[in-house]
Design a protein around this motif. Structure first.
Motif, PDB file in Angstrom:
ATOM      1  N   ARG A   1      45.304 -16.996   8.125  1.00 40.62           N
ATOM      2  CA  ARG A   1      46.422 -16.893   6.892  1.00 40.62           C
ATOM      3  C   ARG A   1      47.039 -18.499   6.906  1.00 40.62           C
ATOM      4  NH1 ARG A   1      47.168 -11.585   8.841  1.00 40.62           N
ATOM      5  NH2 ARG A   1      48.186 -12.521  10.624  1.00 40.62           N
TER       6      ARG A   1
ATOM      7  N   ALA B   1      49.066 -10.776   2.969  1.00 38.42           N
ATOM      8  CA  ALA B   1      47.966 -11.241   3.655  1.00 38.42           C
ATOM      9  C   ALA B   1      47.579 -12.791   3.654  1.00 38.42           C
ATOM     10  CB  ALA B   1      46.947 -10.299   3.027  1.00 38.42           C
TER      11      ALA B   1
ATOM     12  N   GLY C   1      51.378 -12.188   9.043  1.00 38.16           N
ATOM     13  CA  GLY C   1      51.082 -10.984   8.568  1.00 38.16           C
ATOM     14  C   GLY C   1      52.349 -10.062   8.608  1.00 38.16           C
TER      15      GLY C   1
END
Length: 590
Positions: A79, A394, A399
């Protein structure tokens, strides 16, 4: 464009011999743009599109105050790092020049370029302490034209509101009508010299009137104190925003935001487009001085990474530095190029700083901006995830982050409700805790808590603010121009006395009399047009869009112009109802 670094002084880095400096009447096409904020990138784009060879130098980051940042090391599992902003982006309906530029910046899958990344924010919430008297207003484009009363309600003003009389509300409507029907001569000659505080007759009025109509109109919009900010500026902004809210002028939403972090949605595609046009974008280089001979700039001295020095040679120079960085250059060639530019030292700045709260659950407080009318630090906010494409959890962080509540802090000199100190005197942690407390004061009613500690994952305060934890006084590397009374006379035009030097920036005179992205864009267009004229270039000039003016008010402005020339007051100008009690101080007789 010849460019020499300190390691190979005397040899152009691009392998070409210097073509010499510009002279009056030169038709050369080499342009040096000094500063890569919105103004500088706009000037570069307009000139590159017209065949000029442009180099842009920027010390900190493309986009200037408009760029986004990130929190290093917070992205895991593929991410992205958590996104941060200097302050959330806001694109009012009266913006015309900037959206035109955005439409011309390509973006994959968008026929309207990066302008396709704009999303309408259809609501505005006026939040009040304990949720007592809060107002949610529909500002969506689909709703159609609105009435003036709806505009007042959008600012949290209600007939018969507790602590605010109907007379006060109607008087504020009178003040707006006076400004909207004032001639340009009166705006520049009288209202430019009158503070918003005096124009709205704040002395002697109720605390509610001052909070909503006077202070709220300045602190939550332009980060300036009503006592010093000019009525010319505040009245002009409220007029422009009001016409957009009424559905007059451009057929577009009154309030728009981006669908991703600013740099990803706009600035990065912009610099890639400029490079595709042949613009040299040099990051990490700061303008250190200008060399002037015979009324002509013959070079710009630069300081780069690791203290390296360089020289930038061009035919034309566009100085697009922020106003707070102009001062250092005045004694290093800028004032020599044009002594009138020394007036810019009298311009004042203030702080409007972004703080992002990363939340573990989606928390869309409202579908648009929130104005916290009772917050001592003049807070405004927007819940960003609801407008951004994709799944926030996401895409960013570890997260666990589902939303970003982006807050602007506009008052840094007023004591808070938790520590009793102004923001400037707080540590970074205290600033964050104080802002959270002020948000909760407005959003929680004792029964339901919109914000609670379990929501908070982490936070990010604009790194441009330094020394909050000491040593020494706190500073801000990216302060914002405030339009104090009389400041119009201190602001330069795009063209200077030097034959080949031009100014751009949100402090340069342009139709939008306020430090905004639109004003910066307009100034970049004006600077590009001045270069075209000086170079004798026959290309079509860039359009600098004027603000909307309704035809219905034209005759009233003509009458007012005649009255002003006679030294008489505006025909609709009246003292406030409370003046007769001896509590008011009001004078607007021209």
């Amino acid at each position: 464009m010849p460019y020499r670094s300190g390691t190979d002084r005397g040899r152009p880095a691009n392998g070409r011999e210097s073509e010499g400096c510009a002279v009056r009447g030169s038709s050369g096409r080499r342009v040096a743009v000094l500063g890569g904020g919105v103004a500088g990138l706009t000037a570069a784009m307009e000139l590159a599109e017209r065949g000029f060879a442009v180099t842009v130098v920027e010390p900190s980051g493309w986009g200037g105050k408009a760029r986004s940042t990130s929190v290093p090391g917070t992205g895991t599992g593929g991410r992205l790092d958590l996104p941060g902003e200097h302050g959330f982006r806001f694109f009012p309906g009266f913006y015309r020049s900037l959206p035109d530029t955005m439409r011309r910046i390509p973006f994959p899958g968008s026929p309207s370029g990066v302008a396709g990344n704009l999303r309408e924010a259809p609501q505005m919430l006026s939040a009040r302490s304990g949720r007592i008297g809060e107002t949610v207003v529909d500002v969506s484009h689909a709703t159609g034209p609105r009435t003036p009363l709806q505009i007042l309600r959008a600012r949290g003003m209600k007939l018969g509101a507790e602590g605010e009389s109907n007379e006060e509300l109607l008087y504020f409507a009178n003040r707006m009508l006076v400004y909207m029907t004032s001639s340009e001569e009166r705006r520049l000659g009288e209202w430019e010299q009158t503070s918003w505080w005096d124009f709205t007759a704040a002395d002697g009025a109720s605390e509610e009137y001052r909070k909503v109509c006077v202070v709220g109109a300045t602190r939550t919009v332009v980060a300036a104190r009503a006592e010093v900010c000019s009525a010319h500026t505040v009245g002009g902004f409220l007029e422009a925003f009001g016409y957009g809210f009424l559905g007059r002028g451009e057929a577009q939403a009154a309030d728009r935001v981006l669908n991703a972090p600013t740099s990803a949605a706009w600035i990065d595609p912009w610099t890639r487009h400029l490079e595709g046009l042949g613009v040299r974008c040099e990051l990490g280089w700061r303008v250190d001085r200008l060399t002037v001979r015979g009324g002509v700039v013959v070079g710009a001295g630069l300081r780069g990474p690791g203290g390296r020095r360089g020289e930038l040679d061009a035919d034309w120079y566009v100085c697009a530095l922020p106003v707070d960085r102009i001062g250092a250059l005045l004694e290093r060639g800028l004032a020599e190029a044009d002594p009138e530019l020394s007036k810019t030292a009298g311009l004042r700045t203030d702080w409007m700083v972004g703080l992002q709260f990363y939340l573990t659950e989606p928390t869309p407080i409202t579908r648009g901006h929130v104005i916290y009318q009772d917050s001592p630090w003049a807070l405004t906010s927007i819940s960003q995830a609801q407008f951004w494409d994709g799944d926030f959890r996401a895409t960013y962080g570890d997260g666990r982050v589902a939303d970003c509540l982006s807050v602007d802090i506009s008052s840094w000199d007023t004591p808070g409700i938790r520590y009793g100190k102004p923001a400037r005197d707080c540590t970074r942690a205290e600033v964050v805790a104080e802002v959270w407390a002020q948000l909760a004061d407005a959003l929680d009613d004792g029964r339901r808590r919109t914000l609670h500690d379990g929501l908070l994952h982490s936070w990010h305060l604009d790194p441009a603010v330094k020394n909050l934890d000491g040593p020494g006084p706190a500073t801000n590397d990216e302060a914002l121009l405030i339009n104090t009374t009389g400041s119009w006379a201190l602001r330069p035009r795009a063209r200077t006395a030097a034959a080949n030097l031009f100014m751009a920036g949100d402090f340069v005179r342009c139709p939008v009399n306020l430090a905004t992205m639109e004003g910066a864009n307009q100034s970049g267009r004006a600077a590009a047009n001045a270069v075209l004229e000086a170079a004798g270039h026959d290309a079509e000039p860039a359009v600098v869009h004027a603000l909307y003016e309704p035809a219905e008010l034209r005759r009233l402005k003509e009458v007012d112009a005649a009255l002003y020339r006679q030294g008489r007051a505006h025909i609709l100008d009246t003292p406030p109802p409370w003046a007769s009690t001896g509590g008011g101080r009001f004078s607007a007789t021209g």
